[in-house]
Write a protein that holds these residues in place. Structure first.
Motif, PDB file in Angstrom:
ATOM      1  N   THR A  31       0.834  -1.206   0.000  1.00 41.64           N
ATOM      2  CA  THR A  31       0.000   0.000   0.000  1.00 41.64           C
ATOM      3  C   THR A  31       0.871   1.258   0.000  1.00 41.64           C
ATOM      4  OG1 THR A  31      -0.296  -0.444   2.363  1.00 41.64           O
ATOM      5  CG2 THR A  31      -2.165  -0.860   0.924  1.00 41.64           C
ATOM      6  N   GLY A  32       2.038   1.190   0.670  1.00 39.28           N
ATOM      7  CA  GLY A  32       2.958   2.343   0.661  1.00 39.28           C
ATOM      8  C   GLY A  32       3.361   2.675  -0.774  1.00 39.28           C
ATOM      9  N   LEU A  35       0.428   4.117  -2.749  1.00 37.98           N
ATOM     10  CA  LEU A  35       0.149   5.520  -2.393  1.00 37.98           C
ATOM     11  C   LEU A  35       1.217   6.453  -2.957  1.00 37.98           C
ATOM     12  CD1 LEU A  35      -0.960   4.938   1.314  1.00 37.98           C
ATOM     13  CD2 LEU A  35      -2.428   5.656  -0.575  1.00 37.98           C
ATOM     14  N   ARG A  36       2.487   5.994  -2.939  1.00 44.43           N
ATOM     15  CA  ARG A  36       3.551   6.839  -3.504  1.00 44.43           C
ATOM     16  C   ARG A  36       3.363   7.004  -5.014  1.00 44.43           C
ATOM     17  NH1 ARG A  36       6.304   4.707   0.849  1.00 44.43           N
ATOM     18  NH2 ARG A  36       6.720   2.732  -0.178  1.00 44.43           N
ATOM     19  N   TYR A  52      -1.039  12.948   4.953  1.00 46.45           N
ATOM     20  CA  TYR A  52      -0.816  12.066   6.099  1.00 46.45           C
ATOM     21  C   TYR A  52       0.594  11.497   6.064  1.00 46.45           C
ATOM     22  CZ  TYR A  52      -5.887  12.298   6.214  1.00 46.45           C
ATOM     23  OH  TYR A  52      -7.179  12.746   6.268  1.00 46.45           O
ATOM     24  N   MET A  53       1.023  11.093   4.864  1.00 46.15           N
ATOM     25  CA  MET A  53       2.315  10.421   4.734  1.00 46.15           C
ATOM     26  C   MET A  53       3.462  11.311   5.184  1.00 46.15           C
ATOM     27  SD  MET A  53       1.577   8.619   1.087  1.00 46.15           S
ATOM     28  CE  MET A  53       2.976   7.537   0.912  1.00 46.15           C
ATOM     29  N   GLU A  57       1.696   9.852   9.592  1.00 43.97           N
ATOM     30  CA  GLU A  57       0.399   9.338  10.063  1.00 43.97           C
ATOM     31  C   GLU A  57      -0.172   8.344   9.064  1.00 43.97           C
ATOM     32  OE1 GLU A  57      -1.968  12.838  10.514  1.00 43.97           O
ATOM     33  OE2 GLU A  57      -0.687  13.613  12.119  1.00 43.97           O
ATOM     34  N   LEU A  58      -1.185   7.615   9.505  1.00 45.03           N
ATOM     35  CA  LEU A  58      -1.813   6.668   8.588  1.00 45.03           C
ATOM     36  C   LEU A  58      -2.844   7.375   7.714  1.00 45.03           C
ATOM     37  CD1 LEU A  58      -2.412   3.467  10.751  1.00 45.03           C
ATOM     38  CD2 LEU A  58      -0.489   4.029   9.253  1.00 45.03           C
ATOM     39  N   VAL A  64      -7.244   3.209   1.835  1.00 46.35           N
ATOM     40  CA  VAL A  64      -6.380   2.058   1.531  1.00 46.35           C
ATOM     41  C   VAL A  64      -7.172   0.766   1.328  1.00 46.35           C
ATOM     42  CG1 VAL A  64      -4.096   2.691   2.366  1.00 46.35           C
ATOM     43  CG2 VAL A  64      -5.789   1.999   3.994  1.00 46.35           C
ATOM     44  N   GLY A  85       2.622  -4.069   4.283  1.00 52.23           N
ATOM     45  CA  GLY A  85       2.214  -2.758   4.806  1.00 52.23           C
ATOM     46  C   GLY A  85       0.696  -2.605   4.906  1.00 52.23           C
ATOM     47  N   PHE A  86      -0.013  -3.679   4.764  1.00 53.69           N
ATOM     48  CA  PHE A  86      -1.475  -3.708   4.891  1.00 53.69           C
ATOM     49  C   PHE A  86      -1.870  -5.077   5.411  1.00 53.69           C
ATOM     50  CE2 PHE A  86      -5.753  -4.683   3.651  1.00 53.69           C
ATOM     51  CZ  PHE A  86      -6.442  -3.497   3.837  1.00 53.69           C
ATOM     52  N   ARG A  88      -2.937  -2.248   8.519  1.00 53.06           N
ATOM     53  CA  ARG A  88      -2.174  -1.521   9.522  1.00 53.06           C
ATOM     54  C   ARG A  88      -3.051  -1.102  10.700  1.00 53.06           C
ATOM     55  NH1 ARG A  88       2.123   0.459   5.867  1.00 53.06           N
ATOM     56  NH2 ARG A  88       3.676   1.667   6.971  1.00 53.06           N
ATOM     57  N   GLN A  92      -8.848  -2.120   9.256  1.00 56.97           N
ATOM     58  CA  GLN A  92      -8.389  -2.619   7.948  1.00 56.97           C
ATOM     59  C   GLN A  92      -8.399  -4.147   7.929  1.00 56.97           C
ATOM     60  OE1 GLN A  92      -4.611  -0.889   6.753  1.00 56.97           O
ATOM     61  NE2 GLN A  92      -5.338   1.193   7.132  1.00 56.97           N
ATOM     62  N   ARG A 160      13.482   9.273   1.011  1.00 61.97           N
ATOM     63  CA  ARG A 160      12.034   9.452   1.100  1.00 61.97           C
ATOM     64  C   ARG A 160      11.737  10.566   2.088  1.00 61.97           C
ATOM     65  NH1 ARG A 160       9.169   3.731   2.210  1.00 61.97           N
ATOM     66  NH2 ARG A 160       7.968   4.988   3.657  1.00 61.97           N
ATOM     67  N   ASP A 162       9.529  10.908   4.188  1.00 60.38           N
ATOM     68  CA  ASP A 162       9.123  10.456   5.536  1.00 60.38           C
ATOM     69  C   ASP A 162      10.186   9.576   6.186  1.00 60.38           C
ATOM     70  OD1 ASP A 162       8.708   8.344   3.799  1.00 60.38           O
ATOM     71  OD2 ASP A 162       6.760   7.759   4.616  1.00 60.38           O
ATOM     72  N   ARG A 171       6.231   7.528  13.080  1.00 58.89           N
ATOM     73  CA  ARG A 171       5.727   6.303  12.443  1.00 58.89           C
ATOM     74  C   ARG A 171       5.809   5.116  13.410  1.00 58.89           C
ATOM     75  NH1 ARG A 171       9.314   6.332   7.272  1.00 58.89           N
ATOM     76  NH2 ARG A 171       8.302   4.363   6.712  1.00 58.89           N
TER      77      ARG A 171
HETATM   78  P1  AMP Z   1       5.301   2.261   3.950  1.00 60.24           P
HETATM   79  O1  AMP Z   1       5.964   2.409   2.638  1.00 60.24           O
HETATM   80  O2  AMP Z   1       4.579   0.937   4.096  1.00 60.24           O
HETATM   81  O3  AMP Z   1       6.216   2.529   5.120  1.00 60.24           O
HETATM   82  O4  AMP Z   1       4.138   3.382   4.021  1.00 60.24           O
HETATM   83  C1  AMP Z   1       4.444   4.756   3.948  1.00 60.24           C
HETATM   84  C2  AMP Z   1       3.263   5.585   4.423  1.00 60.24           C
HETATM   85  O5  AMP Z   1       2.120   5.326   3.602  1.00 60.24           O
HETATM   86  C3  AMP Z   1       2.794   5.285   5.846  1.00 60.24           C
HETATM   87  O6  AMP Z   1       3.531   5.990   6.827  1.00 60.24           O
HETATM   88  C4  AMP Z   1       1.341   5.763   5.766  1.00 60.24           C
HETATM   89  O7  AMP Z   1       1.236   7.182   5.806  1.00 60.24           O
HETATM   90  C5  AMP Z   1       0.922   5.325   4.376  1.00 60.24           C
HETATM   91  N1  AMP Z   1       0.388   3.940   4.384  1.00 60.24           N
HETATM   92  C6  AMP Z   1       0.913   2.841   3.795  1.00 60.24           C
HETATM   93  N2  AMP Z   1       0.160   1.755   4.004  1.00 60.24           N
HETATM   94  C7  AMP Z   1      -0.887   2.171   4.771  1.00 60.24           C
HETATM   95  C8  AMP Z   1      -2.009   1.506   5.343  1.00 60.24           C
HETATM   96  N3  AMP Z   1      -2.214   0.191   5.201  1.00 60.24           N
HETATM   97  N4  AMP Z   1      -2.890   2.273   6.068  1.00 60.24           N
HETATM   98  C9  AMP Z   1      -2.716   3.592   6.226  1.00 60.24           C
HETATM   99  N5  AMP Z   1      -1.665   4.270   5.738  1.00 60.24           N
HETATM  100  C10 AMP Z   1      -0.756   3.571   5.004  1.00 60.24           C
END
Ligand code: AMP
Length: 215
Positions: A31-32, A35-36, A52-53, A57-58, A64, A85-86, A88, A92, A160, A162, A171
């Motif tokens: 999911t990360g 979203l990216r 949020y990212m 935050e989530l 998602v 990453g899902f 979380r 969910q 990145r 974040d 995080r």
């Molecule tokens: P990651 O690459 O998995 O570390 O995700 C990076 C960022 O994307 C997280 O800090 C959240 O802001 C968002 N994100 C990724 N997966 C989720 C999820 N399952 N639920 C909510 N936010 C998510």
């Protein structure tokens, strides 16, 4: 095989997922990454998620869960899937359960990769990637050889937004309050396989393989 990779940010879920994809021949659903990609494409969803990212935050659950549900419908998920990453949050996880039921899909293992907080901060703040091919390096533990990526790129490697210490600590807080309860959630279903995430990626991969009965 149907898997979830669980663990704090920087535990190595993405790295292990890339290895598992080759062995299991099931798609990695991160999911990360999704979203990216949405953020880079400038879609309304991506721009919303960005807010949020960047704070660590989530992103709201409904955003998602919608993405994952769509992705699971694709043909390549027929032989199985690997969620990275899902879920979380417990919401969910509950939504996923209903989605899988509806699709008549199962969940076989939840691999929990455990790493201490200080190791995580060191790993994440040193993480850089190639702007051309996306390969991930670490400034100390795994720098690109002679400053050149395996794809041939030479130049600045990117961090990145974040991956700064302040955001990483946030995080981690979010992980312990919102994601760690999933260990109990899936523990009650006897699905959790715990793996110690320290060591080289190959050493961890051996442990991951063993935890899901691949040896
Ligand atoms: P990651 O690459 O998995 O570390 O995700 C990076 C960022 O994307 C997280 O800090 C959240 O802001 C968002 N994100 C990724 N997966 C989720 C999820 N399952 N639920 C909510 N936010 C998510």
């Amino acid at each position: 095989m149907n898997l979830i990779l669980l663990g704090p940010p920087g535990a190595g879920k993405g790295t292990q997922a890339q290895r598992l994809v080759k062995t299991l021949k099931v798609p990695q659903i991160s999911t990360g990454d999704m979203l990216r990609e949405a953020r880079a494409a400038g879609t309304p969803l991506g721009l919303e998620a960005q807010k949020y990212m960047e704070k660590g935050e989530l992103v709201p659950d409904e955003v998602v869960t919608g993405l994952v549900e769509e992705r699971l419908k694709a043909d390549d998920c027929g032989p199985g899937y690997m969620l990275d990453g899902f879920p979380r949050t417990v919401v969910q996880a509950e939504t996923l359960e209903k989605t899988l039921d509806r699709m008549d899909k199962k969940l076989d293992h939840v691999v929990l990769i455990k790493v201490d907080d200080e190791v995580i901060v060191e790993r994440i703040t040193g993480r850089r990637s190639c702007p051309e091919c996306g390969k991930i390096y670490h400034v100390v533990f795994d720098p690109p050889k002679d400053g050149i990526c395996v794809c041939g790129y030479k130049g600045d490697f990117v961090q990145r937004a974040d991956d700064t210490e302040e955001v990483v600590r946030e995080r981690l807080k979010v992980y312990y309050s919102q994601t760690a309860p999933l260990v109990d959630f899936y523990g009650k279903q006897w699905l959790v396989r715990e793996v110690e995430g320290t060591g080289t990626p190959d050493e961890v991969f051996q442990k991951v393989r063993a935890s899901i009965g691949l040896e």
